[in-house]
Design a protein around this motif. Structure first.
Motif, PDB file in Angstrom:
ATOM      1  N   MET A   1     -13.868   9.278  19.730  1.00 22.31           N
ATOM      2  CA  MET A   1     -13.461   8.609  18.880  1.00 22.31           C
ATOM      3  C   MET A   1     -14.446   7.934  18.239  1.00 22.31           C
ATOM      4  O   MET A   1     -15.818   7.522  18.494  1.00 22.31           O
ATOM      5  N   LYS A   2     -14.353   7.712  17.353  1.00 18.42           N
ATOM      6  CA  LYS A   2     -15.709   7.270  15.604  1.00 18.42           C
ATOM      7  C   LYS A   2     -15.693   5.768  16.485  1.00 18.42           C
ATOM      8  O   LYS A   2     -14.438   4.981  16.448  1.00 18.42           O
ATOM      9  N   ASN A   3     -16.421   5.623  15.793  1.00 19.92           N
ATOM     10  CA  ASN A   3     -16.775   3.904  15.531  1.00 19.92           C
ATOM     11  C   ASN A   3     -16.429   3.913  14.156  1.00 19.92           C
ATOM     12  O   ASN A   3     -16.456   4.077  12.992  1.00 19.92           O
ATOM     13  N   VAL A   4     -15.848   2.813  14.432  1.00 18.34           N
ATOM     14  CA  VAL A   4     -15.090   1.657  13.283  1.00 18.34           C
ATOM     15  C   VAL A   4     -14.931   0.437  12.767  1.00 18.34           C
ATOM     16  O   VAL A   4     -14.805  -0.121  13.768  1.00 18.34           O
ATOM     17  N   LYS A   5     -15.293   0.363  11.689  1.00 11.64           N
ATOM     18  CA  LYS A   5     -15.808  -1.366  11.452  1.00 11.64           C
ATOM     19  C   LYS A   5     -14.895  -1.407  10.338  1.00 11.64           C
ATOM     20  O   LYS A   5     -15.079  -0.653   9.166  1.00 11.64           O
ATOM     21  N   CYS A  12      -6.215 -11.701   2.410  1.00 18.25           N
ATOM     22  CA  CYS A  12      -6.870 -10.577   2.018  1.00 18.25           C
ATOM     23  C   CYS A  12      -5.170  -8.932   2.445  1.00 18.25           C
ATOM     24  O   CYS A  12      -5.419  -9.249   3.687  1.00 18.25           O
ATOM     25  N   SER A  13      -4.140  -9.206   1.900  1.00 19.07           N
ATOM     26  CA  SER A  13      -3.070  -8.682   2.010  1.00 19.07           C
ATOM     27  C   SER A  13      -3.883  -7.081   3.119  1.00 19.07           C
ATOM     28  O   SER A  13      -3.125  -6.723   3.936  1.00 19.07           O
ATOM     29  N   HIS A  14      -4.664  -6.961   1.448  1.00 20.69           N
ATOM     30  CA  HIS A  14      -4.451  -5.003   1.947  1.00 20.69           C
ATOM     31  C   HIS A  14      -5.209  -5.040   3.694  1.00 20.69           C
ATOM     32  O   HIS A  14      -5.345  -3.832   3.753  1.00 20.69           O
ATOM     33  N   CYS A  15      -6.428  -6.130   3.478  1.00 16.62           N
ATOM     34  CA  CYS A  15      -6.766  -5.734   4.551  1.00 16.62           C
ATOM     35  C   CYS A  15      -6.338  -6.156   6.100  1.00 16.62           C
ATOM     36  O   CYS A  15      -6.136  -5.533   6.852  1.00 16.62           O
ATOM     37  N   VAL A  16      -5.149  -6.880   5.761  1.00 11.46           N
ATOM     38  CA  VAL A  16      -4.455  -7.120   7.479  1.00 11.46           C
ATOM     39  C   VAL A  16      -3.324  -6.020   7.035  1.00 11.46           C
ATOM     40  O   VAL A  16      -3.522  -5.070   8.128  1.00 11.46           O
ATOM     41  N   ARG A  17      -2.992  -5.372   6.003  1.00 14.25           N
ATOM     42  CA  ARG A  17      -2.332  -3.901   6.646  1.00 14.25           C
ATOM     43  C   ARG A  17      -3.447  -2.755   6.740  1.00 14.25           C
ATOM     44  O   ARG A  17      -2.405  -1.717   7.521  1.00 14.25           O
ATOM     45  N   LEU A  18      -4.326  -2.815   6.575  1.00 14.31           N
ATOM     46  CA  LEU A  18      -5.211  -1.747   7.571  1.00 14.31           C
ATOM     47  C   LEU A  18      -5.375  -1.780   8.177  1.00 14.31           C
ATOM     48  O   LEU A  18      -5.243  -1.176   9.035  1.00 14.31           O
ATOM     49  N   LYS A  19      -6.249  -3.290   8.522  1.00 19.02           N
ATOM     50  CA  LYS A  19      -6.269  -3.082  10.766  1.00 19.02           C
ATOM     51  C   LYS A  19      -4.794  -2.761  11.227  1.00 19.02           C
ATOM     52  O   LYS A  19      -4.619  -2.126  12.202  1.00 19.02           O
ATOM     53  N   GLN A  20      -3.514  -3.002  10.381  1.00 21.30           N
ATOM     54  CA  GLN A  20      -2.563  -2.830  10.962  1.00 21.30           C
ATOM     55  C   GLN A  20      -1.883  -1.456  11.274  1.00 21.30           C
ATOM     56  O   GLN A  20      -1.750  -0.689  12.353  1.00 21.30           O
ATOM     57  N   PHE A  21      -2.591  -1.021   9.647  1.00 21.46           N
ATOM     58  CA  PHE A  21      -2.599   0.555  10.414  1.00 21.46           C
ATOM     59  C   PHE A  21      -3.319   1.248  11.467  1.00 21.46           C
ATOM     60  O   PHE A  21      -3.256   2.369  11.850  1.00 21.46           O
ATOM     61  N   LEU A  22      -4.726   1.354  11.426  1.00 19.25           N
ATOM     62  CA  LEU A  22      -4.750   1.742  11.889  1.00 19.25           C
ATOM     63  C   LEU A  22      -4.761   1.492  14.111  1.00 19.25           C
ATOM     64  O   LEU A  22      -4.661   1.915  15.060  1.00 19.25           O
ATOM     65  N   ASP A  24      -1.509   0.396  14.323  1.00 14.69           N
ATOM     66  CA  ASP A  24      -0.305   1.546  14.537  1.00 14.69           C
ATOM     67  C   ASP A  24      -1.299   2.759  15.137  1.00 14.69           C
ATOM     68  O   ASP A  24      -0.063   3.858  15.833  1.00 14.69           O
ATOM     69  N   SER A  25      -1.924   3.348  14.588  1.00  9.55           N
ATOM     70  CA  SER A  25      -2.158   4.647  14.653  1.00  9.55           C
ATOM     71  C   SER A  25      -3.692   4.696  15.892  1.00  9.55           C
ATOM     72  O   SER A  25      -4.623   5.553  16.153  1.00  9.55           O
ATOM     73  N   ASP A  26      -3.407   3.747  17.122  1.00 13.25           N
ATOM     74  CA  ASP A  26      -4.126   3.328  17.846  1.00 13.25           C
ATOM     75  C   ASP A  26      -5.515   3.746  17.998  1.00 13.25           C
ATOM     76  O   ASP A  26      -6.542   4.215  18.297  1.00 13.25           O
ATOM     77  N   ILE A  27      -6.523   3.675  16.722  1.00 14.38           N
ATOM     78  CA  ILE A  27      -8.390   3.091  16.158  1.00 14.38           C
ATOM     79  C   ILE A  27      -8.200   2.089  16.463  1.00 14.38           C
ATOM     80  O   ILE A  27      -7.670   0.974  16.079  1.00 14.38           O
ATOM     81  N   GLU A  28      -9.058   2.113  17.357  1.00 21.36           N
ATOM     82  CA  GLU A  28      -9.593   0.597  17.915  1.00 21.36           C
ATOM     83  C   GLU A  28     -10.892   0.668  16.851  1.00 21.36           C
ATOM     84  O   GLU A  28     -11.888   1.505  16.640  1.00 21.36           O
ATOM     85  N   PHE A  29     -11.516  -0.754  16.311  1.00 19.61           N
ATOM     86  CA  PHE A  29     -12.329  -0.994  15.304  1.00 19.61           C
ATOM     87  C   PHE A  29     -12.605  -1.976  15.681  1.00 19.61           C
ATOM     88  O   PHE A  29     -11.921  -3.541  16.444  1.00 19.61           O
TER      89      PHE A  29
END
Lengths: 77, 302
Positions: A1-5, A12-22, A24-29
């Motif tokens: 799994m890639k290291n995601v920061k 910031c709404s787009h930040c919240v949505r981005l984190k939710q998307f990650l 939901d996609s089972d990406i650890e960050f």
């Protein structure tokens, strides 16, 4: 799994949505709240050459904004 | 050519999202085409007048809206900006990427920040020039920052920024600040805030990032050193796509009280229209009205 920061601010709404998307996609960050950490804020500017959130660092690949298509492509989702 | 939807909704702010939920509950086969989710709500700070929430942030309310829409399994395509709408028998919508077809359309594309339109603005966008204090404000902690504008949105941005920046300039082109008195008083109470009335920013410059602005005050120009410029000079409707829609002098799409435009089958709602008062709750209500109107139109046509 890639290291995601994720460099973000809590207001910031787009930040919240981005984190939710990650999530939901089972990406650890790792979430870096630049509103609480000035060194991290400078790191964001140095890495991305700009001053906007969200910013995503996927092992050196920088994505500014919530660009779903790019994230999908890089992470192979 | 793609399939023909019952309804295509353009935009996913409070108006488009509410319309999509009402349409889903009426069993309409609909598609949402949008640039982003939340629209202006996404970059609002504190919201204290959306009924049911005595206090909620724009970020939280946007998340609630999206969650509600997701519950209905509505088809949403993001990063789509429409370039043309035309009506033959059905209604055709072009985006940069694709062509879509529907029996009815609701335009809920909202408004976006007005640009300053001065040299340097485009070059330094996200390099010191910003349009959302709520989102990007914290990156300017300890720096010198200018806010351009003198209305409520400028003052709200000033309130957020004054607490964290070193020196804050409010560049206002009228003789005194506008906006609500309560907010104005709060802003003026900060010792690190300088209000420049009768002033406008005429240029933004620097090397890699913003280093200074040129400000013209009553005909006299001077440079002010800042690392950030927040532009808060109002909004313009997202209605420039090619169409035969009737618009008013400000570019807002004209609708009647049923949200009907001059083209049968094409409805419009929310901030992109000439509806009086631009508020989240009004936008949502208009979205509901437009969806029910589109449903009725479709029922009659069948």
């Amino acid at each position: 799994m890639k290291n995601v920061k994720v460099y973000s601010t809590p207001t910031c709404s787009h930040c919240v949505r981005l984190k939710q998307f990650l999530a939901d996609s089972d990406i650890e960050f790792e979430n870096i709240d630049v509103s609480q950490d000035q060194a991290a804020a400078q790191e964001l500017v140095a890495k991305s050459g700009q001053m906007g959130v969200p910013m995503l660092d996927i092992e050196g690949e920088i994505i500014v904004g919530f660009d779903k298509d790019k994230i999908v492509a890089i992470l192979g989702l | 050519m793609n399939k023909t939807y019952d309804l295509i909704i353009v935009g996913a702010g409070p108006t488009g999202i509410t319309a999509s939920i009402y349409a889903a509950r009426k069993g309409m086969d609909s598609l949402v085409l949008t640039g982003d989710i939340g629209g202006q709500t996404a970059w609002s700070g504190d919201i204290e007048n959306y009924i049911g929430y005595q206090f909620i942030t724009g970020t939280e309310l946007t998340a609630k809206f999206e969650e509600h829409m997701k519950k209905y399994g509505i088809e949403v395509r993001e990063n789509e900006e429409i370039t043309e709408i035309r009506k033959n028998d059905d209604i055709l919508i072009s985006t940069g990427k694709e062509e879509y077809q529907a029996k009815t359309v609701i335009i809920a594309s909202g408004k976006r920040s007005r640009l300053l339109d001065v040299p340097g603005e485009d070059e330094f966008r996200s390099k010191g020039v910003a349009y959302c204090a709520t989102c990007d404000g914290p990156l300017f902690a300890g720096k010198d920052v200018a806010i351009v504008g003198g209305g409520n949105s400028a003052l709200e941005a000033a309130l957020q920024m004054a607490k964290i920046v070193n020196q804050l300039y409010v560049v206002n082109n009228t003789s005194e600040l506008g906006g609500d008195a309560v907010v104005r008083d709060k802003v003026e109470a900060f010792s690190n805030v300088t209000v420049l009335n009768n002033s406008s920013v005429t240029a933004i410059s620097g090397e890699a990032f913003v280093e200074r602005i040129e400000v013209e005050t009553s005909g006299e120009k001077k440079d002010i050193a800042v690392q950030g410029v927040f532009v808060e000079i109002g909004l313009i409707p997202n209605s420039e796509f090619k169409s035969d829609l009737k618009k008013n002098a400000w570019g807002e799409i004209e609708v009647n009280f049923r949200n009907e435009t001059n083209i049968p089958g094409i409805f419009a709602a929310g901030d992109v229209t000439n509806v009086p008062e631009k508020q989240i709750i009004i936008a949502a209500g208009e979205g509901a009205k437009a969806a029910l109107g589109a449903f009725r139109y479709l029922a009659k046509r069948k």
